[in-house]
Design a protein around this motif. Structure first.
Motif, PDB file in Angstrom:
ATOM      1  N   TYR A  20       0.883  -1.174   0.000  1.00 54.61           N
ATOM      2  CA  TYR A  20       0.000   0.000   0.000  1.00 54.61           C
ATOM      3  C   TYR A  20       0.917   1.220   0.000  1.00 54.61           C
ATOM      4  O   TYR A  20       1.148   1.831   1.043  1.00 54.61           O
ATOM      5  N   PRO A  21       1.471   1.586  -1.151  1.00 53.95           N
ATOM      6  CA  PRO A  21       2.474   2.654  -1.186  1.00 53.95           C
ATOM      7  C   PRO A  21       1.902   4.011  -0.794  1.00 53.95           C
ATOM      8  O   PRO A  21       0.693   4.223  -0.763  1.00 53.95           O
ATOM      9  N   SER A  22       2.832   4.917  -0.494  1.00 59.57           N
ATOM     10  CA  SER A  22       2.445   6.295  -0.203  1.00 59.57           C
ATOM     11  C   SER A  22       3.340   7.215  -1.039  1.00 59.57           C
ATOM     12  O   SER A  22       4.554   7.197  -0.870  1.00 59.57           O
ATOM     13  N   PRO A  23       2.824   7.972  -1.990  1.00 62.53           N
ATOM     14  CA  PRO A  23       1.394   8.147  -2.245  1.00 62.53           C
ATOM     15  C   PRO A  23       0.748   6.896  -2.823  1.00 62.53           C
ATOM     16  O   PRO A  23       1.415   6.115  -3.501  1.00 62.53           O
ATOM     17  N   GLY A  24      -0.533   6.727  -2.518  1.00 62.21           N
ATOM     18  CA  GLY A  24      -1.214   5.514  -2.947  1.00 62.21           C
ATOM     19  C   GLY A  24      -2.373   5.802  -3.877  1.00 62.21           C
ATOM     20  O   GLY A  24      -3.023   6.850  -3.796  1.00 62.21           O
ATOM     21  N   THR A  25      -2.613   4.876  -4.778  1.00 57.29           N
ATOM     22  CA  THR A  25      -3.766   4.941  -5.664  1.00 57.29           C
ATOM     23  C   THR A  25      -4.436   3.576  -5.652  1.00 57.29           C
ATOM     24  O   THR A  25      -3.870   2.588  -5.157  1.00 57.29           O
ATOM     25  N   ARG A  26      -5.631   3.501  -6.206  1.00 57.53           N
ATOM     26  CA  ARG A  26      -6.322   2.215  -6.253  1.00 57.53           C
ATOM     27  C   ARG A  26      -5.488   1.178  -7.019  1.00 57.53           C
ATOM     28  O   ARG A  26      -5.457   0.012  -6.673  1.00 57.53           O
ATOM     29  N   SER A  27      -4.790   1.625  -8.038  1.00 57.47           N
ATOM     30  CA  SER A  27      -3.977   0.696  -8.829  1.00 57.47           C
ATOM     31  C   SER A  27      -2.802   0.146  -8.031  1.00 57.47           C
ATOM     32  O   SER A  27      -2.226  -0.884  -8.390  1.00 57.47           O
ATOM     33  N   HIS A  28      -2.425   0.838  -6.941  1.00 60.05           N
ATOM     34  CA  HIS A  28      -1.319   0.399  -6.091  1.00 60.05           C
ATOM     35  C   HIS A  28      -1.794  -0.394  -4.876  1.00 60.05           C
ATOM     36  O   HIS A  28      -0.982  -0.763  -4.033  1.00 60.05           O
ATOM     37  N   SER A  29      -3.077  -0.633  -4.763  1.00 64.75           N
ATOM     38  CA  SER A  29      -3.620  -1.323  -3.589  1.00 64.75           C
ATOM     39  C   SER A  29      -3.457  -2.824  -3.766  1.00 64.75           C
ATOM     40  O   SER A  29      -4.294  -3.495  -4.364  1.00 64.75           O
ATOM     41  N   ASP A  30      -2.351  -3.354  -3.250  1.00 62.13           N
ATOM     42  CA  ASP A  30      -2.002  -4.754  -3.497  1.00 62.13           C
ATOM     43  C   ASP A  30      -1.826  -5.564  -2.214  1.00 62.13           C
ATOM     44  O   ASP A  30      -1.134  -6.574  -2.212  1.00 62.13           O
ATOM     45  N   GLY A  31      -2.447  -5.126  -1.118  1.00 59.59           N
ATOM     46  CA  GLY A  31      -2.194  -5.793   0.158  1.00 59.59           C
ATOM     47  C   GLY A  31      -3.199  -6.838   0.573  1.00 59.59           C
ATOM     48  O   GLY A  31      -2.897  -7.664   1.427  1.00 59.59           O
ATOM     49  N   ASN A  32      -4.401  -6.822   0.009  1.00 59.81           N
ATOM     50  CA  ASN A  32      -5.444  -7.778   0.398  1.00 59.81           C
ATOM     51  C   ASN A  32      -5.906  -8.587  -0.806  1.00 59.81           C
ATOM     52  O   ASN A  32      -6.419  -8.018  -1.775  1.00 59.81           O
ATOM     53  N   GLU A  33      -5.760  -9.884  -0.752  1.00 62.53           N
ATOM     54  CA  GLU A  33      -6.261 -10.777  -1.795  1.00 62.53           C
ATOM     55  C   GLU A  33      -7.646 -11.246  -1.346  1.00 62.53           C
ATOM     56  O   GLU A  33      -7.805 -12.335  -0.786  1.00 62.53           O
ATOM     57  N   MET A  34      -8.645 -10.431  -1.603  1.00 57.87           N
ATOM     58  CA  MET A  34      -9.986 -10.698  -1.059  1.00 57.87           C
ATOM     59  C   MET A  34     -10.800 -11.601  -1.982  1.00 57.87           C
ATOM     60  O   MET A  34     -11.901 -11.260  -2.428  1.00 57.87           O
ATOM     61  N   THR A  35     -10.253 -12.778  -2.261  1.00 51.98           N
ATOM     62  CA  THR A  35     -10.935 -13.730  -3.129  1.00 51.98           C
ATOM     63  C   THR A  35     -11.375 -14.972  -2.384  1.00 51.98           C
ATOM     64  O   THR A  35     -12.110 -15.787  -2.930  1.00 51.98           O
ATOM     65  N   SER A  36     -10.928 -15.122  -1.141  1.00 54.56           N
ATOM     66  CA  SER A  36     -11.277 -16.278  -0.318  1.00 54.56           C
ATOM     67  C   SER A  36     -10.919 -15.941   1.120  1.00 54.56           C
ATOM     68  O   SER A  36      -9.953 -15.206   1.358  1.00 54.56           O
ATOM     69  N   PRO A  37     -11.666 -16.468   2.102  1.00 54.70           N
ATOM     70  CA  PRO A  37     -11.324 -16.176   3.497  1.00 54.70           C
ATOM     71  C   PRO A  37      -9.928 -16.641   3.888  1.00 54.70           C
ATOM     72  O   PRO A  37      -9.310 -16.038   4.772  1.00 54.70           O
ATOM     73  N   VAL A  38      -9.433 -17.685   3.252  1.00 53.44           N
ATOM     74  CA  VAL A  38      -8.094 -18.195   3.561  1.00 53.44           C
ATOM     75  C   VAL A  38      -7.246 -18.110   2.294  1.00 53.44           C
ATOM     76  O   VAL A  38      -7.447 -18.870   1.349  1.00 53.44           O
ATOM     77  N   THR A  39      -6.321 -17.156   2.275  1.00 50.33           N
ATOM     78  CA  THR A  39      -5.442 -16.984   1.111  1.00 50.33           C
ATOM     79  C   THR A  39      -3.986 -17.166   1.545  1.00 50.33           C
ATOM     80  O   THR A  39      -3.128 -16.331   1.266  1.00 50.33           O
ATOM     81  N   ALA A  40      -3.747 -18.264   2.238  1.00 48.04           N
ATOM     82  CA  ALA A  40      -2.396 -18.542   2.738  1.00 48.04           C
ATOM     83  C   ALA A  40      -1.407 -18.763   1.610  1.00 48.04           C
ATOM     84  O   ALA A  40      -0.189 -18.759   1.838  1.00 48.04           O
ATOM     85  N   ALA A  41      -1.888 -18.964   0.401  1.00 47.58           N
ATOM     86  CA  ALA A  41      -0.993 -19.220  -0.731  1.00 47.58           C
ATOM     87  C   ALA A  41      -0.244 -17.974  -1.182  1.00 47.58           C
ATOM     88  O   ALA A  41       0.812 -18.078  -1.809  1.00 47.58           O
ATOM     89  N   VAL A  42      -0.776 -16.786  -0.873  1.00 47.37           N
ATOM     90  CA  VAL A  42      -0.153 -15.568  -1.401  1.00 47.37           C
ATOM     91  C   VAL A  42       0.996 -15.122  -0.509  1.00 47.37           C
ATOM     92  O   VAL A  42       1.009 -15.352   0.694  1.00 47.37           O
ATOM     93  N   TRP A  43       1.972 -14.450  -1.133  1.00 48.57           N
ATOM     94  CA  TRP A  43       3.147 -13.922  -0.440  1.00 48.57           C
ATOM     95  C   TRP A  43       3.166 -12.414  -0.645  1.00 48.57           C
ATOM     96  O   TRP A  43       3.150 -11.929  -1.787  1.00 48.57           O
ATOM     97  N   ALA A  44       3.243 -11.654   0.436  1.00 51.32           N
ATOM     98  CA  ALA A  44       3.245 -10.196   0.324  1.00 51.32           C
ATOM     99  C   ALA A  44       4.390  -9.695  -0.543  1.00 51.32           C
ATOM    100  O   ALA A  44       4.247  -8.684  -1.241  1.00 51.32           O
ATOM    101  N   GLU A  45       5.518 -10.378  -0.525  1.00 53.72           N
ATOM    102  CA  GLU A  45       6.675  -9.902  -1.282  1.00 53.72           C
ATOM    103  C   GLU A  45       6.382  -9.787  -2.769  1.00 53.72           C
ATOM    104  O   GLU A  45       6.991  -8.981  -3.470  1.00 53.72           O
ATOM    105  N   HIS A  46       5.429 -10.580  -3.263  1.00 55.42           N
ATOM    106  CA  HIS A  46       5.115 -10.535  -4.684  1.00 55.42           C
ATOM    107  C   HIS A  46       4.277  -9.306  -5.050  1.00 55.42           C
ATOM    108  O   HIS A  46       3.993  -9.084  -6.230  1.00 55.42           O
ATOM    109  N   SER A  47       3.884  -8.520  -4.045  1.00 55.32           N
ATOM    110  CA  SER A  47       3.208  -7.245  -4.283  1.00 55.32           C
ATOM    111  C   SER A  47       4.093  -6.046  -3.966  1.00 55.32           C
ATOM    112  O   SER A  47       3.717  -4.912  -4.272  1.00 55.32           O
ATOM    113  N   VAL A  48       5.238  -6.265  -3.339  1.00 58.19           N
ATOM    114  CA  VAL A  48       6.053  -5.131  -2.879  1.00 58.19           C
ATOM    115  C   VAL A  48       6.585  -4.334  -4.065  1.00 58.19           C
ATOM    116  O   VAL A  48       7.202  -4.886  -4.987  1.00 58.19           O
TER     117      VAL A  48
END
Length: 477
Positions: A130-158
């Motif tokens: 969630y960079p600063s300055p932030g835009t909707r296109s930069h909002s990469d912190g929540n993978e809201m596709t399933s209650p359990v998204t343990a497969a995702v790694w935050a580093e792949h959004s950094v």
């Protein structure tokens, strides 16, 4: 942080002046012990994980030895030395004490009237995702596709160009854990970064640091998924955790017993959960209420994993003894409360009470692109509020909340978090007591190399994203 909570955070652009010198120095860096550790992925676990499939490429910047002399030193482990020296060489702390001698080629820094601390370690950040300055296109912190998204790694959004990294550096932050947001029961893996200028997240990865697993309890998951088929209640949340860990335990057992095709196909979600149960991934839980934290401790006991830290923990003061007894850290704000119902019952002495409990492990964290720039002042607020309640906290004690305690909860305390011989030379020189309202970080070293200097524009790094955007976009803050 989840999308709803983003509305409660003020995100102001914070970028510092350009530093071509740092870019050039990075290009001719030499790999030290830490870099060697990062080059070889771990051997894998019973879950079938092959180790870190995206190994770090961090290399420390080469530097002459550095001697800071005559400063007030807070070592991060609870000690204070007045009129003391700090010697750094080849990326490591060599010694801390009085009357130290340095090699002839050492860079000498006059620390008289100034204070020295370890680099600040922020255990809960969303910079880059969630960079600063932030835009909707930069909002990469929540993978809201399933209650359990343990497969995702935050580093792949950094996004390494996030100007917030440099604003945090100007506030003395040298290490930070980047976590997914809190929309999900299990949000995925977090990653620990060194706060250095780089073009890839791999070049920022803290050598040898374990992954963290971000979980969340309470309002966020049920709010996000209540209209998406659940969970819609707190009891639904707990059922969701249990189901996921039951599946992971079964997966782990089959992988441990099976060979080749018999073991079945890798499952990235279950692999992460199994590694958490094995202790290879450290569990960090976003949780506000005391009763829910106790439930999560019971969950951890049921499935054999350990909670490294509860994050936010507005009601942690109510169970401080339990947290201390179980060896669980409280990663807390100084005084944020009341922005939703589960955050309503907060008190300003929360951090101090957690710290005072037998075995207590208190941490001041940010969860904010603004707060990360002044974690020292957030800590000062805790000290002031505690003093009004009759609890006196010395600066050397408070410093542990920003350095050694978060490093312990992140599994990196053997490498950073305190000014001890052999540890990484992550060091900050302050213009005075870091817990003063007037405190500013004057110089910052990472692995013994100068990466920030408030008085030298060549050592005030600036994101590529901010280049060419005029004088208002840069400058020391």
């Amino acid at each position: 942080m989840d999308p709803g909570e983003q509305l409660m955070r003020l995100k102001t652009p914070a970028a510092l002046a350009a530093a071509l010198a740092i870019a050039l120095a990075s290009g001719c860096a030499t790999t030290g012990t830490a870099g060697d550790r990062a080059a070889t992925p771990s051997a894998g676990t019973a879950s079938g994980s092959p180790g870190d499939a995206y190994p770090g490429t961090y290399q420390r910047i080469a530097s002459a030895p550095v001697l800071i002399s005559g400063a007030t030193v807070l070592d991060g482990a609870g000690a204070r030395l007045d009129g003391a020296d700090v010697l750094m060489r080849e990326g490591r702390i060599v010694a801390v004490g009085r009357g130290l001698e340095a090699p002839a080629d050492a860079i000498r820094v006059d620390g008289r009237g100034k204070w020295v601390t370890p680099g600040i370690v922020d255990i809960h950040s969303h910079l880059g995702v969630y960079p600063s300055p932030g835009t909707r296109s930069h909002s990469d912190g929540n993978e809201m596709t399933s209650p359990v998204t343990a497969a995702v790694w935050a580093e792949h959004s950094v996004w390494p160009q996030d100007p917030g990294f440099h604003a945090a550096l100007a506030g003395g932050v040298t290490t930070l854990q980047i976590l997914p947001g809190s929309a999900n029961l299990v949000g995925g893996r977090g990653v620990t970064l060194k706060n250095v200028t780089a073009t890839s997240y791999q070049a920022m990865k803290f050598p040898g640091a374990p992954h963290g697993l971000k979980m969340a309890c309470g309002e966020n998951p049920k709010r996000v998924y209540g209209q998406k088929g659940g969970p819609a209640t707190r009891m639904g949340n707990v059922a969701g955790y249990r189901s996921a860990f039951i599946d992971a335990a079964d997966y782990r057992d089959k992988r441990a017993k099976g060979n080749g095709d018999k073991a079945g196909k890798r499952d990235l979600k279950l692999e992460t959960l199994a590694a958490a149960m094995d202790g290879d991934i450290l569990v960090h839980i976003h949780c506000y209420r005391a009763d829910e934290m106790i439930t999560m401790l019971d969950l951890a006991q049921e499935f054999g994993f350990k909670v490294a830290a509860f994050h936010h923990g507005v009601e942690a003061y109510k169970i401080a003894d339990r947290l201390g007894r179980d060896g669980v850290c409280g990663a807390l704000w100084a005084d944020w409360w009341g922005f939703k119902m589960e955050a309503f019952d907060g008190i300003q002495e929360n951090v101090a009470i957690v710290d005072r409990a037998p075995g207590g492990c208190a941490i001041v964290h940010s969860d904010s692109s603004e707060g990360i720039q002044r974690l020292n002042q957030e800590t000062a607020k805790v000290m002031a509020n505690a003093r009004r309640a009759g609890i006196d906290i010395a600066p050397e004690r408070a410093m542990t909340w920003l350095s050694l305690n978060p490093a312990k909860a992140m599994g990196i305390a053997d490498q950073t978090g305190s000014l001890e011989a052999g540890k990484m030379a992550d060091v900050v020189l302050w213009n005075g007591n870091p817990f003063s309202s007037y405190a500013l970080a004057e110089k910052v070293w990472i692995d013994g190399a100068a990466v920030y200097d408030r008085n030298d524009p060549a050592l005030q790094p600036r994101s590529d994203f901010m280049l060419g955007r005029g004088p208002a976009a840069g400058g020391a803050r």
